[in-house]
Write a protein that holds these residues in place. Structure first.
Motif, PDB file in Angstrom:
ATOM      1  N   VAL A   6      31.728  36.754  28.246  1.00 41.20           N
ATOM      2  CA  VAL A   6      31.889  35.595  29.117  1.00 41.20           C
ATOM      3  C   VAL A   6      33.358  35.542  29.508  1.00 41.20           C
ATOM      4  CG1 VAL A   6      31.737  33.095  29.318  1.00 41.20           C
ATOM      5  CG2 VAL A   6      29.997  34.342  28.008  1.00 41.20           C
ATOM      6  N   CYS A   7      33.613  35.622  30.821  1.00 42.57           N
ATOM      7  CA  CYS A   7      34.990  35.671  31.301  1.00 42.57           C
ATOM      8  C   CYS A   7      35.228  34.572  32.335  1.00 42.57           C
ATOM      9  CB  CYS A   7      35.270  37.037  31.909  1.00 42.57           C
ATOM     10  SG  CYS A   7      36.966  37.211  32.498  1.00 42.57           S
ATOM     11  N   ASP A   8      36.118  33.675  31.999  1.00 44.60           N
ATOM     12  CA  ASP A   8      36.506  32.606  32.906  1.00 44.60           C
ATOM     13  C   ASP A   8      37.891  32.141  32.485  1.00 44.60           C
ATOM     14  OD1 ASP A   8      36.738  29.981  34.253  1.00 44.60           O
ATOM     15  OD2 ASP A   8      34.603  30.269  34.664  1.00 44.60           O
ATOM     16  N   ASP A   9      38.742  31.811  33.450  1.00 46.50           N
ATOM     17  CA  ASP A   9      40.084  31.348  33.107  1.00 46.50           C
ATOM     18  C   ASP A   9      40.105  29.889  32.659  1.00 46.50           C
ATOM     19  OD1 ASP A   9      39.427  30.821  35.826  1.00 46.50           O
ATOM     20  OD2 ASP A   9      41.519  30.377  36.267  1.00 46.50           O
ATOM     21  N   LEU A  51      30.859  36.540  34.763  1.00 45.77           N
ATOM     22  CA  LEU A  51      32.224  36.554  35.285  1.00 45.77           C
ATOM     23  C   LEU A  51      32.473  35.437  36.270  1.00 45.77           C
ATOM     24  CD1 LEU A  51      32.664  40.300  36.289  1.00 45.77           C
ATOM     25  CD2 LEU A  51      33.383  39.206  34.189  1.00 45.77           C
ATOM     26  N   ASP A  52      33.600  34.783  36.123  1.00 39.82           N
ATOM     27  CA  ASP A  52      34.081  33.866  37.142  1.00 39.82           C
ATOM     28  C   ASP A  52      34.583  34.710  38.306  1.00 39.82           C
ATOM     29  OD1 ASP A  52      35.075  31.672  38.527  1.00 39.82           O
ATOM     30  OD2 ASP A  52      36.880  31.506  37.297  1.00 39.82           O
ATOM     31  N   VAL A  53      34.350  34.268  39.513  1.00 37.85           N
ATOM     32  CA  VAL A  53      34.809  35.023  40.675  1.00 37.85           C
ATOM     33  C   VAL A  53      36.308  34.828  40.896  1.00 37.85           C
ATOM     34  CG1 VAL A  53      34.620  35.254  43.189  1.00 37.85           C
ATOM     35  CG2 VAL A  53      32.561  35.021  41.802  1.00 37.85           C
ATOM     36  N   MET A  55      39.720  34.210  39.527  1.00 42.33           N
ATOM     37  CA  MET A  55      40.568  34.214  38.339  1.00 42.33           C
ATOM     38  C   MET A  55      41.906  34.842  38.688  1.00 42.33           C
ATOM     39  SD  MET A  55      38.100  35.516  35.245  1.00 42.33           S
ATOM     40  CE  MET A  55      37.643  37.028  36.090  1.00 42.33           C
ATOM     41  N   PRO A  56      42.968  34.465  37.959  1.00 43.57           N
ATOM     42  CA  PRO A  56      44.257  35.132  38.168  1.00 43.57           C
ATOM     43  C   PRO A  56      44.243  36.532  37.553  1.00 43.57           C
ATOM     44  CG  PRO A  56      44.423  33.535  36.400  1.00 43.57           C
ATOM     45  CD  PRO A  56      43.038  33.404  36.974  1.00 43.57           C
ATOM     46  N   GLN A  57      45.219  37.333  37.887  1.00 40.97           N
ATOM     47  CA  GLN A  57      45.421  38.697  37.396  1.00 40.97           C
ATOM     48  C   GLN A  57      44.414  39.675  37.994  1.00 40.97           C
ATOM     49  OE1 GLN A  57      46.044  39.222  33.207  1.00 40.97           O
ATOM     50  NE2 GLN A  57      47.087  37.267  33.014  1.00 40.97           N
ATOM     51  N   MET A  58      43.128  39.419  37.801  1.00 39.59           N
ATOM     52  CA  MET A  58      42.097  40.279  38.372  1.00 39.59           C
ATOM     53  C   MET A  58      40.865  39.406  38.598  1.00 39.59           C
ATOM     54  SD  MET A  58      40.105  43.583  36.735  1.00 39.59           S
ATOM     55  CE  MET A  58      41.598  44.364  36.206  1.00 39.59           C
ATOM     56  N   ASP A  59      40.441  39.277  39.852  1.00 38.07           N
ATOM     57  CA  ASP A  59      39.302  38.407  40.103  1.00 38.07           C
ATOM     58  C   ASP A  59      37.984  39.086  39.724  1.00 38.07           C
ATOM     59  OD1 ASP A  59      38.336  39.979  42.254  1.00 38.07           O
ATOM     60  OD2 ASP A  59      39.345  38.756  43.744  1.00 38.07           O
ATOM     61  N   GLY A  60      36.915  38.292  39.696  1.00 37.60           N
ATOM     62  CA  GLY A  60      35.617  38.797  39.262  1.00 37.60           C
ATOM     63  C   GLY A  60      35.068  39.905  40.141  1.00 37.60           C
ATOM     64  N   ASN A  61      35.355  39.842  41.447  1.00 34.24           N
ATOM     65  CA  ASN A  61      34.882  40.892  42.340  1.00 34.24           C
ATOM     66  C   ASN A  61      35.533  42.236  42.030  1.00 34.24           C
ATOM     67  OD1 ASN A  61      33.099  39.279  43.919  1.00 34.24           O
ATOM     68  ND2 ASN A  61      34.885  38.414  44.945  1.00 34.24           N
ATOM     69  N   GLU A  62      36.837  42.227  41.821  1.00 32.54           N
ATOM     70  CA  GLU A  62      37.557  43.459  41.482  1.00 32.54           C
ATOM     71  C   GLU A  62      37.093  43.998  40.128  1.00 32.54           C
ATOM     72  OE1 GLU A  62      40.194  46.694  41.536  1.00 32.54           O
ATOM     73  OE2 GLU A  62      39.455  45.409  43.134  1.00 32.54           O
ATOM     74  N   ILE A  79      26.661  39.043  36.085  1.00 31.62           N
ATOM     75  CA  ILE A  79      26.331  37.832  36.831  1.00 31.62           C
ATOM     76  C   ILE A  79      27.650  37.170  37.184  1.00 31.62           C
ATOM     77  CG2 ILE A  79      25.255  35.548  36.747  1.00 31.62           C
ATOM     78  CD1 ILE A  79      23.229  36.726  34.758  1.00 31.62           C
ATOM     79  N   LEU A  80      27.878  36.953  38.484  1.00 38.17           N
ATOM     80  CA  LEU A  80      29.108  36.318  38.943  1.00 38.17           C
ATOM     81  C   LEU A  80      28.889  34.809  39.026  1.00 38.17           C
ATOM     82  CD1 LEU A  80      30.058  38.803  41.784  1.00 38.17           C
ATOM     83  CD2 LEU A  80      31.157  38.585  39.559  1.00 38.17           C
ATOM     84  N   LEU A  81      29.830  34.069  38.451  1.00 46.18           N
ATOM     85  CA  LEU A  81      29.796  32.611  38.472  1.00 46.18           C
ATOM     86  C   LEU A  81      30.883  32.115  39.421  1.00 46.18           C
ATOM     87  CD1 LEU A  81      29.722  32.039  34.614  1.00 46.18           C
ATOM     88  CD2 LEU A  81      27.772  32.158  36.166  1.00 46.18           C
ATOM     89  N   THR A  82      30.561  31.108  40.210  1.00 47.34           N
ATOM     90  CA  THR A  82      31.570  30.572  41.109  1.00 47.34           C
ATOM     91  C   THR A  82      31.338  29.079  41.344  1.00 47.34           C
ATOM     92  OG1 THR A  82      32.667  30.815  43.244  1.00 47.34           O
ATOM     93  CG2 THR A  82      30.286  31.174  43.193  1.00 47.34           C
ATOM     94  N   ALA A  83      32.429  28.380  41.586  1.00 51.48           N
ATOM     95  CA  ALA A  83      32.358  26.970  41.955  1.00 51.48           C
ATOM     96  C   ALA A  83      32.781  26.801  43.401  1.00 51.48           C
ATOM     97  CB  ALA A  83      33.241  26.144  41.039  1.00 51.48           C
ATOM     98  N   ARG A  84      33.012  27.902  44.082  1.00 52.97           N
ATOM     99  CA  ARG A  84      33.479  27.874  45.460  1.00 52.97           C
ATOM    100  C   ARG A  84      32.391  27.314  46.379  1.00 52.97           C
ATOM    101  NH1 ARG A  84      35.603  33.018  48.953  1.00 52.97           N
ATOM    102  NH2 ARG A  84      36.164  31.824  50.794  1.00 52.97           N
ATOM    103  N   GLN A  85      32.833  26.480  47.303  1.00 52.81           N
ATOM    104  CA  GLN A  85      31.914  25.898  48.267  1.00 52.81           C
ATOM    105  C   GLN A  85      32.271  26.368  49.666  1.00 52.81           C
ATOM    106  OE1 GLN A  85      32.305  21.707  47.779  1.00 52.81           O
ATOM    107  NE2 GLN A  85      30.950  21.649  46.012  1.00 52.81           N
TER     108      GLN A  85
END
Length: 87
Positions: A6-9, A51-53, A55-62, A79-85
């Motif tokens: 589980v990866c999220d900042d 993965l959170d999409v 994030m600092p340093q390296m985003d979930g897509n990368e 599975i990519l997780l995002t709160a982006r609207q």
């Protein structure tokens, strides 16, 4: 036992997911950024990655792109997780 990275900042999100997943019998491997998650994917026997999409340093897509390009980790479902609207 299944291992889930589980990866999220945001630590609160990781903690909440960890509570729910461990209650269901999964072992959670915590990462606060993409570099930590990549290191875990290369060193642990992971069965799934959340993965959170954004994030600092390296985003979930990368991170997802790197995971899928490496033969050692390409088998891990992501599975990519995002709160982006979208507005």
């Amino acid at each position: 036992m299944y291992n889930i990275i589980v990866c999220d900042d945001e630590r609160d999100i990781v903690s909440a997911l960890e509570i729910y997943l461990t209650a269901e019998g999964y072992h959670v491997l915590r990462a606060e950024n993409g570099r930590e998650a990549l290191a875990l994917a290369n060193s642990e026997d992971a069965h799934l990655m959340l993965l959170d999409v954004m994030m600092p340093q390296m985003d979930g897509n990368e991170l997802c792109r790197l995971i899928k390009q490496d033969k050692r980790t390409a088998h891990i479902p992501v599975i990519l997780l995002t709160a982006r609207q979208n507005t």
